[in-house]
Design an enzyme around this catalytic site. Structure first.
Site, short mmCIF file in Angstrom:
data_model
loop_
_atom_site.label_atom_id
_atom_site.label_comp_id
_atom_site.label_asym_id
_atom_site.label_seq_id
_atom_site.Cartn_x
_atom_site.Cartn_y
_atom_site.Cartn_z
N ASP B 357 -5.27 8.44 -6.27
CA ASP B 357 -4.54 7.79 -7.45
C ASP B 357 -5.26 5.95 -7.55
O ASP B 357 -4.87 5.61 -8.13
CB ASP B 357 -3.06 8.51 -6.68
CG ASP B 357 -2.29 7.51 -5.62
OD1 ASP B 357 -3.45 7.39 -5.16
OD2 ASP B 357 -1.21 7.16 -5.11
N ASP B 393 -0.27 -7.47 -1.69
CA ASP B 393 -0.52 -6.59 -0.71
C ASP B 393 -2.36 -6.74 -0.52
O ASP B 393 -3.03 -7.30 -1.89
CB ASP B 393 -0.50 -5.47 -2.02
CG ASP B 393 -0.23 -4.03 -1.69
OD1 ASP B 393 0.67 -3.68 -0.71
OD2 ASP B 393 -1.61 -3.61 -1.81
N GLU B 422 0.32 -10.52 3.30
CA GLU B 422 0.84 -9.14 3.59
C GLU B 422 -0.61 -8.52 4.07
O GLU B 422 -1.02 -7.54 3.08
CB GLU B 422 1.22 -8.06 2.64
CG GLU B 422 2.34 -6.92 3.27
CD GLU B 422 1.05 -5.74 2.50
OE1 GLU B 422 0.11 -5.40 2.09
OE2 GLU B 422 1.32 -4.31 3.35
#
Lengths: 662, 662
Positions: B357, B393, B422
């Protein structure tokens, strides 16, 4: 286009100013991130390490690149990752010259594809598209390859195009010769170079391993009250060779000034009947490029130097940048000196101490250019007379930047020249001089006596950043330093300190008189009583109680055992007695392993259990091995824990060679 | 003129290219010798240290100079030597901006003369010439002085000229006001500046001290199977404020793609009935600057943000540079993505793992410029909508150089923007991202459980070079990390790990569900069972067994005690039990001293003797003091050795405030 010229860019070079993926950091050897060169020895491997990594999980390759600084083309050796993004490679700088090196890293597209492809085939994923990618990569490599590799790639392509089975394709591309050819031919994608280049001063072997004997030419005579000469000194050379010395360092040999000449015991106004201090340089007979008439001529020096060289001995000269009031520079270049308001020149002082026989040089002179050129001329003059080693007097009282300039300039044409810094000062200045270029440095060794002190100091020298640039030369004594342990510890102390200097440090030296255990000090000081700094001295070199035989034996042991010719292989081992220092030195191949135990107390016998971890001698845990004490010839069988007893009345130390694993 | 442009010169600036005497080295704070900026907080003192020394025994002076990077004029504060050529000074960068600083040092001619003159007078040496030198120095200073100082110097000169007695002259020049005026007026002889300038990123306070709550907007609803919206999320804000959180970090809020949408439990092809993963960013509704229609509109976001701000809460957004196949960039910029040989775009994979995805961005696109401008536009868009914190991220899968560029560019105009990295990856990449500019970093905290592990890790963070650039943000849990101790340790483990995160690190956070002690994992993994990454979740926030009251208390303690708002003041203290971690934090003035003891075993009570060195609490040896446990209100009298018993069934920790020395 956005400007991404930021600080990180300074280390990442991309011709197209595109984003770079690869980071190369923490490269060793380097001194302060490359601000100063590290030091190495010609012919010895230089191991290079760095952190190398990138975003993502692509396969990286890296190589160390090196060349002589004056060359243009780099050599290259591949590096390998060994731990947590740390990579290692090595090269051998073969010449006594200045080198530069750096690291290049790139992404290996074929290896990355192969790693991913392998995982997918093993996970039974559809890989038709991946095979096509692999084919495209091999096609690209083939187009860049020479004939042999191209044939291999084309054969591989033919086979790949015939299969649509992942496992078969994997078998084809996994053949070892393909990866080898791919590494040779493949594109260096995203090539990144560490910048700026790092420098390496590559010295000759003497910079690492040398056995020094310091003497005053004028003390080599035989008639009391008369100066010894170069001819007298020449007669001592065979004995020094036999004792194992390969550097003879001479206190200044230049004309000594008359004005305010010091008398015996550093007395003011010794008068012309006193010989004066050799550090009060310069008279009507000349300055730093002349010879004191009392000891000979420049021809005598040349003859002495040639005689020494024939015996395998190098002559080291003292380079003391200061003048007697009678030095020609005082007349010719009065503006090189500081003046008093009345126009007279200031003598040296460090209030309240005064040195009336010495004028210091004013490096802030308006004629700095002339001064520097003359100092350079002095060094080059002696180099032309065969001198390749200079022991520099008190370098910490001259600008560090001056030494950096002088040493770099001299070594640019004469890389064989060795400079030893005689600085006994605060630690940061000691380090600064070594970083600035001094090949070797005097140390705090004479003031390190206890096991704690010795261990702490040697650990600093061998295991901190100092190891890259600071090469110690351990002197047992100097004309200025007769350490308390020698004053009180007698012959055993002289032997003990000699073993320490000679086995801890590959470069070490004694100042003459040490072999006779001369130990009379000016009370309450470390100064020699009746110092030969201020008077003629005649010694009976075979005086009873001398330790010449012992010195000769220790120096033979050093010559025969390469482990003792290295410094950074020092490893302290534990004992249960604080009076017994115990350490090992070994060659990397463990063919030569030496264990040294020294009783630091010259007055009492001590014993201990000495622990030798098995890997130090290269045996399995629980194994035993034979050792021979090279000082006495005694043989023992040793294992991990060993009883050692050292009586200073017999010998203060063991120097054990591991001779056979049982 | 000889060229002495050598490497040492790079740090020593002399306009006339003359030899410089002064060496300035090892300046702190700096990161890799100035290659990267150190980090500080606006309004907090920045202590600067350096090694400063020169040849000879002259008196040196030094000053730290600083300015905002965009300014031109430096401020200056004097430094003082405190140990072995080490000097210290400090300044306070008052603004949230980038600063530069350096050090200047010079020789103080008058002080040098005065020191020597004093010694000579005391040694009763003739000093007539020295007095003349002093007069010349004072004359020179007088000629440079303003009126008040000139009057002082002229009075001094008049008195000096009248005496020919050393002691009298010494008394005259030793008057304190003369030295003060001399330091103000005297020539800065041989002025040397450390170069290059060092940089400092000066952040706002939130970069150091913040209490984070991570949540999914869509999980804030009340109807099972229906997405929560920004309106629902807004209703939770007062409670979060009451619990003491001041940053609400939202998992991505952008439109979620339809293609290959994941189903519950990360199932492939969840279909359109599944809500999909918020990290599959982009659909026909827009990309990184749009809002997922199911949770609201950009207007709803603005309203939510305003509501949060009114409560003293900042909103942090997730910045995940990746796309669903339906992201507008895929259509508009196909060349920002990697393609297969058949022309289709590759989805993300880390073989054998696949993320169907998600399309990763190809930073090596030929349109790198366009890509970077668009990414910059995204950040600036949200900044315009009030966002000042971005949680980035997986930054380690994008070029470090990209982050360096992006963060520097954003902070050049918006220094208030905080970036949290992160990255859970290898240590050198973690460090590289922080050096490149990330304000804060995720850490290995969740995997550090034992006393040894915690002590070692926190010691690395607080006592190695990392302390200058790596600011940890300790999360107790994340949507991807449910640590084993939480899976098995029950409510006591949740309280224990919360106390550790909240008291060890001034920045810490929890991911929603922690307050409910949610601890069901996918067996054998650290993944949450039924993770809200893939489904709508409705929780009863007041479920029995929650630890909200405890969390609120801990956050109140943090807010009330400045010692807990700092990181580098952490000091581990010893206990005789490996299950009890014990440490102190104190403000520099010791007005706020906190002692924290934590039982690391969530299943059993443990006791120990906890040792508190007297200087930690600021008492004399043998003294005692009162402490209050801020968790329970219990009061104790403590001294150097203290009995501690912690039963996880009661409370797993003491957070003791020192309240009165007895």
């Amino acid at each position: 286009m956005p400007s991404y010229q930021t600080r990180t860019d300074s280390q990442i070079v991309s011709p197209e100013r595109r984003l770079n993926h690869i980071i190369i950091e923490d490269v060793t050897p380097s001194v302060e991130g490359g601000r100063y060169p590290a030091k190495r020895i010609a012919g010895e491997s230089c191991v290079v390490e760095a952190d190398i990594f990138r975003d993502g999980h692509q396969v990286l390759r890296a190589a160390v690149k090196w060349r002589r600084k004056r060359d243009e083309v780099f050599d290259e050796a591949s590096m390998a990752a060994f731990d947590n993004d740390r990579w290692r490679g090595e090269f051998c700088p073969t010449e006594n010259a200045r080198y530069v090196f750096t690291i290049e890293a790139w992404t290996d597209l074929f290896a990355t594809w192969l790693a991913d492809f392998t995982k997918k085939v093993k996970a039974a994923r559809p890989v038709a598209s991946d095979v096509l990618e692999g084919i495209a990569l091999v096609e690209k490599m083939s187009s860049r390859a020479d004939r042999a590799d191209r044939e291999l790639f084309e054969r591989t392509l033919a086979r790949l195009r015939k299969t649509n089975d992942g496992a078969t394709a994997l078998a084809i591309v996994s053949e070892a010769n393909i990866s080898v050819a791919a590494e040779r031919v493949g594109e260096r994608s995203g090539l990144t170079r560490f910048e700026p280049l790092l420098e390496l001063v590559v010295d000759r072997e003497k910079a690492r391993f040398g056995t020094w004997y310091e003497m005053f030419v004028r003390s080599q005579g035989v008639a009391p009250g008369k100066p010894g000469t170069f001819r007298d000194a020449e007669r001592r050379l065979p004995e020094l060779r036999d004792l194992g010395f390969d550097v003879v360092y001479l206190a200044p040999i230049h004309p000594i000034g008359h004005t305010n000449r010091k008398g015996p015991g550093n007395a003011l106004n010794g008068g012309s009947n006193s010989p004066g201090s050799p550090w009060a340089i310069g008279s009507e007979a000349g300055g730093h490029t002349a010879i004191e008439p009392a000891i000979g001529t420049i021809g005598d020096f040349d003859r002495f130097n040639a005689a020494a060289n024939r015996l395998g001995i190098e002559v080291a000269l003292d380079f003391a940048i200061q003048c007697s009031p009678d030095h020609p520079w005082v007349r010719e270049h009065p503006n090189w000196f500081q003046h008093r308001p009345d126009g007279s020149i200031k003598y040296a002082e460090n209030p309240p101490k005064e040195y009336q026989d010495i004028y210091p040089i004013d490096f802030d002179t308006s004629d700095q250019r002339g001064l520097l050129e003359e100092l350079m001329r002095v060094v080059r003059f002696w180099r032309e007379h065969g001198v390749k080693i200079f022991r520099v007097d008190n370098p910490h009282t001259k600008p560090v930047q001056f030494w950096n300039w002088l040493i770099n300039e001299v070594q640019a044409t004469n890389p064989e020249v060795i400079f030893l810094a005689e600085a006994f000062t605060r630690p940061k200045m000691m380090k600064a001089l070594a970083k600035a270029g001094f090949t070797q440095s005097y140390t705090y060794f004479t003031w390190r006596n206890t096991k704690f002190e010795l261990t702490e100091y040697l650990t600093e020298l061998t295991q901190t950043p100092m190891k890259e640039y600071f090469r110690p030369n351990f002197f047992t004594n100097t004309p200025d330093i007769l350490a308390p342990v020698l004053q009180t510890g007698g012959r055993a102390a002289f032997k003990m300190r000699l073993v320490l200097a000679a086995t801890l440090s590959p470069s070490y030296g004694i100042y003459s008189g040490y072999e006779l255990c001369e130990n009379e000090a000016v009370p309450g000081t470390e100064e020699y009583l009746n110092s030969e700094k201020y008077e003629y001295k005649v010694r009976d070199w075979n005086r009873p109680g001398n330790i010449k035989e012992f010195i000769g034996r220790v120096n033979t042991i050093r010559r025969d055992n390469p482990a003792l010719q290295q410094f950074l292989n020092l490893r302290f081992l534990s004992t249960d007695n604080d009076q017994i220092l115990f350490f090992s030195k070994a060659t990397p191949d463990r063919n030569n392993v030496i264990l040294v135990a020294v009783n630091l107390d010259p007055s009492n016998a001590h014993y201990c259990t000495a622990h030798v971890p098995p890997e130090v001698v290269g045996i399995a845990p629980g194994g035993s091995y034979r050792v021979t004490d090279l000082l006495t010839g005694a043989k023992y069988v040793w294992s991990e824990h060993n009883y050692v007893r050292l009586d200073p009345g017999v010998e203060p130390a063991h120097i054990l060679r591991v001779e056979g694993r049982l």
